[in-house]
Design an enzyme around this catalytic site. Structure first.
Site, mmCIF file in Angstrom:
data_model
loop_
_atom_site.group_PDB
_atom_site.id
_atom_site.type_symbol
_atom_site.label_atom_id
_atom_site.label_comp_id
_atom_site.label_asym_id
_atom_site.label_seq_id
_atom_site.Cartn_x
_atom_site.Cartn_y
_atom_site.Cartn_z
ATOM 1 N NE ARG A 122 9.743 -5.862 -15.686
ATOM 2 C CZ ARG A 122 8.700 -5.731 -14.888
ATOM 3 N NH1 ARG A 122 7.895 -4.708 -15.025
ATOM 4 N NH2 ARG A 122 8.463 -6.630 -13.959
ATOM 5 C CE LYS A 144 30.939 -2.849 -25.608
ATOM 6 N NZ LYS A 144 32.347 -3.268 -25.677
ATOM 7 C CD GLU A 186 39.829 4.664 -24.650
ATOM 8 O OE1 GLU A 186 39.777 4.165 -25.794
ATOM 9 O OE2 GLU A 186 39.691 3.991 -23.604
ATOM 10 C CE LYS A 228 31.964 3.536 -28.395
ATOM 11 N NZ LYS A 228 32.302 3.481 -26.993
ATOM 12 C CD GLU A 238 33.061 -5.902 -28.178
ATOM 13 O OE1 GLU A 238 32.741 -4.821 -27.659
ATOM 14 O OE2 GLU A 238 34.002 -6.595 -27.791
ATOM 15 N NE ARG A 242 30.565 -1.178 -28.992
ATOM 16 C CZ ARG A 242 29.567 -0.564 -28.392
ATOM 17 N NH1 ARG A 242 28.340 -0.806 -28.756
ATOM 18 N NH2 ARG A 242 29.786 0.293 -27.418
ATOM 19 C CG ASN A 246 37.580 -4.034 -27.327
ATOM 20 O OD1 ASN A 246 37.139 -3.091 -26.673
ATOM 21 N ND2 ASN A 246 36.837 -5.067 -27.662
ATOM 22 C CG HIS A 249 40.743 -1.547 -24.747
ATOM 23 N ND1 HIS A 249 41.135 -0.655 -25.724
ATOM 24 C CD2 HIS A 249 39.919 -0.850 -23.919
ATOM 25 C CE1 HIS A 249 40.552 0.508 -25.507
ATOM 26 N NE2 HIS A 249 39.819 0.423 -24.414
ATOM 27 C CG HIS A 253 40.885 -4.788 -20.081
ATOM 28 N ND1 HIS A 253 40.031 -5.190 -21.069
ATOM 29 C CD2 HIS A 253 40.508 -3.526 -19.766
ATOM 30 C CE1 HIS A 253 39.165 -4.223 -21.331
ATOM 31 N NE2 HIS A 253 39.435 -3.201 -20.551
ATOM 32 C CG HIS A 267 40.446 2.697 -19.359
ATOM 33 N ND1 HIS A 267 40.493 1.321 -19.403
ATOM 34 C CD2 HIS A 267 39.884 3.085 -20.530
ATOM 35 C CE1 HIS A 267 39.967 0.898 -20.538
ATOM 36 N NE2 HIS A 267 39.586 1.951 -21.249
#
Ligand SMILES: NC(=O)c1ccc[n+]([C@@H]2O[C@H](COP(=O)([O-])OP(=O)(O)OC[C@H]3O[C@@H](n4cnc5c(N)ncnc54)[C@H](O)[C@@H]3O)[C@@H](O)[C@H]2O)c1
Length: 369
Positions: A122, A144, A186, A228, A238, A242, A246, A249, A253, A267
């Site tokens: 957990r 993330k 990035e 960041k 987000e 946030r 992106n 992005h 994607h 990426h």
């Protein structure tokens, strides 16, 4: 040698430091010891990084005992199979609730190990030791974590902040040029979304940075992490701001999906192309001057990066199919595509108010080249 620097990520009880500089692997023991309930750690890494840097980490840990599992390198590792292997291994190694898991590698290992730490017993704490430029400037910070599903990328995961991040600039020295430049996509993104001075600096210093200048590399990593961190502090999960991270992005994607998450497009390469498209779209919508997209393209080209859709090897689907792929993005809210557009370099904002024919027109023109 430049002094080591620290960026603090202030998230209340989940706060942590990101240390940036040369020689951090060699002092990993000192850095990590204050977090340890007992002097042992479990390291998840990949086979490529393990061959190059695991011995240095072992030496740097000193009298902290280390056990390690190296998974295959590459995006395909970020799925259930290797994830369950990693979790079972951590349990077999008797990692306890108060122990620390270390992620030594690029974004694939960081995301997978972070998610493993989030669910193991957990939740156990973990330390990120990012070894790719992308991981140092982006994926190791912000919490993330997750893996991919057959339904799409990063669809299974959790927010789980690391307890410490050690970004050792020296390890970037073994990164292949293409992976380095992919991470640079990035870095450029941060200048474009919120810091025009940083973009100016990159225009001047980008080539030195790519050539291996460690002072320039440290500055770029530090500035990116700072940006960041400030955004994550404002909006950890987000709900709003946030999403600025992106930038590029939504296009990226769709392109990654269209190329099957393969070697055809990394990426960060997709992010760079996506940033160029986002600025072009902003200009077409009358939000920014023509100078902005021209500068973005010129800098990416000067760095030897992919800029145009025709720079992606192989066939791409048509504009309508690409827009449909964008519609499957998890950033879709109530069926509306969310875009990050810009009023100029360093002035990005989030909007769901983009006419779909403007996107179709942009992509049709981009596909014609
Ligand atoms: N969590 C987040 O916020 C976030 C943000 C951006 C990207 N990501 C994820 O990050 C992943 C991409 O990360 P990546 O580009 O680091 O990929 P990666 O982890 O696959 O690393 C790229 C390649 O470089 C190798 N490598 C890494 N460090 C090296 C070094 N120092 N020397 C030599 N080789 C080295 C790896 O073995 C791999 O082959 C994607 O899965 C993406 O979804 C996550």
């Amino acid at each position: 040698m430049t002094e080591r620097e620290t960026v603090h990520v202030a998230l209340g009880s989940r706060s942590y430091d990101v240390r940036i500089g040369a020689g951090l692997l060699a002092r990993a023991g000192e850095e990590i010891a204050p977090l340890l309930a007992r002097r042992r750690v479990a390291v998840l890494t990949d086979e490529t990084v393990s061959a190059m840097h695991l011995d240095s980490l072992r030496a740097g840990l000193g009298d902290v005992a280390m056990t390690a599992l190296a998974l295959p390198a590459g995006e395909a590792t970020k799925g259930w199979e290797q994830f369950s292997r990693a979790v079972d291994w951590l349990l077999a190694e008797k990692v306890e609730r108060r122990d620390i898991v270390i992620a030594l590698g690029g974004g694939v290992i960081g995301d997978l190990a972070g998610f493993a730490a989030a669910v193991l017993r957990r939740g156990v704490r973990f330390v990120q030791i990012p070894t790719s430029l992308l991981a140092q400037v982006d994926s190791s910070v912000g919490g993330k974590t997750g893996i991919n599903s057959t339904h799409g990328k990063n669809l299974i995961g959790a927010f789980h902040q690391p307890s410490l991040v050690l970004a050792d600039i020296d390890v970037l020295g073994t990164l292949p040029a293409r992976d380095f430049l992919s991470g640079y996509g990035e870095v450029v993104k941060y200048g474009l979304l919120g810091d025009a001075d940083f973009f100016d600096w990159l225009e001047v210093n980008g080539p030195a940075l790519a050539a291996g200048d460690s002072v320039a590399r440290q500055y770029a990593v530090r500035r990116s992490v700072e940006m960041k961190a400030r955004i994550v502090e404002r909006d950890e999960t987000e709900q709003g701001d946030r999403a600025l991270l992106n930038l590029g992005h939504t296009f990226c994607h769709a392109l990654e999906k269209a190329t099957g998450y393969s070697d055809r497009l990394l990426h960060g390469e997709g992010v760079a192309i996506g940033c160029a498209l986002a600025f072009e779209l902003s200009q077409r919508l009358g939000l920014c001057s023509q100078e902005a997209p021209s500068r973005v393209r010129a800098h990416l080209k000067a760095m030897g990066m992919k800029v145009d859709l025709s720079d992606i090897p192989g066939d791409l689907p048509g504009a309508e199919a690409l827009v449909a792929l964008m519609g499957q993005d998890k950033k879709v809210v109530d069926g509306k595509l969310r875009f990050i557009l810009a009023r100029g370099i360093g002035e990005a904002f989030v909007t769901s108010d983009v006419p779909s024919d403007a996107v179709l027109g942009l992509l049709s023109d981009a596909l014609r080249g």
